[in-house]
Design an enzyme around this catalytic site. Structure first.
Site, PDB file in Angstrom:
ATOM      1  N   LYS A 190      -2.406   7.124  -7.771  1.00 51.02           N
ATOM      2  CA  LYS A 190      -1.971   8.513  -7.745  1.00 51.02           C
ATOM      3  C   LYS A 190      -1.154   8.879  -8.977  1.00 51.02           C
ATOM      4  CE  LYS A 190      -3.361   8.066  -3.381  1.00 51.02           C
ATOM      5  NZ  LYS A 190      -3.948   6.830  -2.846  1.00 51.02           N
ATOM      6  N   ASP A 239       5.398   0.188   1.393  1.00 55.73           N
ATOM      7  CA  ASP A 239       4.180   0.727   0.795  1.00 55.73           C
ATOM      8  C   ASP A 239       4.598   1.836  -0.164  1.00 55.73           C
ATOM      9  OD1 ASP A 239       1.720   1.717   0.099  1.00 55.73           O
ATOM     10  OD2 ASP A 239       0.992   1.978   2.143  1.00 55.73           O
ATOM     11  N   ALA A 277       3.016   4.050  -2.605  1.00 58.65           N
ATOM     12  CA  ALA A 277       1.762   4.581  -3.152  1.00 58.65           C
ATOM     13  C   ALA A 277       1.927   5.873  -3.928  1.00 58.65           C
ATOM     14  CB  ALA A 277       0.756   4.807  -2.012  1.00 58.65           C
ATOM     15  N   TRP A 331      -0.649   5.398   7.775  1.00 58.54           N
ATOM     16  CA  TRP A 331      -1.957   5.414   7.126  1.00 58.54           C
ATOM     17  C   TRP A 331      -2.929   4.547   7.922  1.00 58.54           C
ATOM     18  CZ3 TRP A 331      -3.737   1.764   2.871  1.00 58.54           C
ATOM     19  CH2 TRP A 331      -4.907   2.221   2.264  1.00 58.54           C
TER      20      TRP A 331
END
Length: 394
Positions: free
Chosen positions: A243, A208, A210, A127
């Site tokens: 999300k 991470d 997410a 990312w």
């Protein structure tokens, strides 16, 4: 002073969003922005969030501060959601943060305090905000191979060869699931091999997280992360609720630190709270309060999980439909990887020139490296996209 400032490079995704808005064509397709959309192109408010907001509105008696680390009910509920029973709670410290990005920033600030010489190892690709924040903080960066452009899968041998060079105390940034931007995930046996390597080198995993729930399920998506937590002495986790709870604008995140032992818990927690104080004092609470209400109320949690599962299955269905249509049009199975990937993103394998042709000739907007957001599709746009991909020669 201000006249000494120089223009900063524009964010490519934000540029793409603006170009899409200015495109007058009715049949244009937005595959750039990283938010979930339903079949009507909307990012809906989840039912459980609506219900929790109503309950909160009726019961909330104050808008006063919580505390520097955030509401304890939120951090406890998120620790359970992410880690399950993989590590004892007396080794855990956590702070609420403004989104997952805020959690990443606070984690890197913590690394800078504890070991400013630590190298942060990033997957290639990753990312874009990862290297941007790390460079801004002045921390050393190294890359490890991750994505095999030919197979569209994980270059696991290359990954292991590169990470074998990580030193004790270095941080290895890993994506828990639904790897952004590739969509190619590690298998659980591969996570175990990574754990073996990290045990050997002494490098520390920084996860991470997410997209938990967007890949194969809430527990399945956390399985690799939990395996690392159960085997390694230290771990940092930056997680986002944007999300899987659909609360993008509420900026709801968390940073969790797994310490080597219970004796270190207090010191780690103090340092995390200190970082919040330096950056923004008290973290935002509205989104965190809704999340904790949902995760601790059986009825709300069941409704949330049902809707989250529908979101996951919709993206999987879109992947399978696109792969099938591309196979029909191309007469080959070279796009089969799209059905194998998980989450919102995949790299379709187009060159920058082909990506430009998709935009110019077909009104299809995706990032220049051919990362596309699967959730930007619906049943009507899948065949349109498939034909455009074949027409430009991907």
């Amino acid at each position: 002073m201000l006249n000494a400032l120089r223009p900063q490079p524009q964010d490519k995704i934000l540029q793409l969003i603006q170009m899409y808005k200015e495109d007058p064509r009715d049949a244009k397709i937005d595959l750039g922005v990283g938010v979930y959309k339903d079949a009507n192109g909307l990012t809906p408010v989840m039912r459980a969030i609506k219900t929790a907001e109503k309950q909160l509105w009726e019961s909330e008696t104050t808008k006063s501060y919580t505390n520097l680390s955030g509401d304890p009910a939120y951090t406890a509920a998120m620790q359970d959601l992410i880690l399950g029973d993989s590590v004892t709670s007396d080794r855990l410290s956590a702070i609420a943060t403004p989104g997952g990005t805020g959690a990443i920033r606070q984690a890197l600030e913590l690394v800078k305090i504890a070991n400013p010489d630590a190298t942060i190892w990033l997957s290639n690709p990753t990312w874009p905000n990862h290297p941007s924040i790390i460079k801004f903080l002045g921390l050393p960066i190294a890359e490890y191979r991750y994505f095999d452009a030919e197979s569209r899968g994980v270059d696991f041998d290359g990954m292991l060869a590169d990470l074998a060079r990580a030193k004790k105390g270095d941080m290895v940034l890993l994506h828990a699931c639904c790897h952004n931007p590739t969509g190619a995930n590690l298998t659980l046996p591969q996570w175990s091999v990574v754990a073996d390597l990290l045990e050997k080198t002494g490098a520390i995993p920084f996860i991470d997280n997410a997209y938990q729930g967007f890949g194969d399920g809430l527990d399945e998506d956390a399985a690799g992360l939990r395996l690392l937590a159960s085997r390694l002495p230290e771990l940092l986790i930056a997680a986002s609720c944007s999300k899987n709870f659909g609360i993008y604008r509420e900026r709801t995140g968390i940073l969790i630190a797994v310490a080597p032992n219970a004796e270190m818990h207090g010191v780690v927690q103090q340092n995390l709270a200190f970082l919040n104080r330096q950056n923004f004092s008290f973290p935002p609470d509205h989104g965190a309060r809704l999340v904790s209400m949902i995760l601790t109320d059986p009825a709300l949690r069941a409704d949330w999980q049902q809707e989250l599962e529908a979101v996951r299955l919709n993206m999987l269905s879109l992947r399978e439909s696109l792969a099938s249509e591309l196979q029909r049009l191309s007469g080959s199975d070279r796009f089969g990887f799209l059905a194998q990937h998980r989450g919102m993103f995949s790299r379709v394998g187009a060159t920058p020139e082909q990506v430009e042709a998709l935009r110019r000739d077909h009104g299809v907007y995706m990032v220049g490296d051919s990362r596309m957001n699967i959730a930007g599709l619906n049943a009507q746009s899948v065949p349109v996209l498939a034909k455009a991909i074949i027409d430009v020669g991907v």
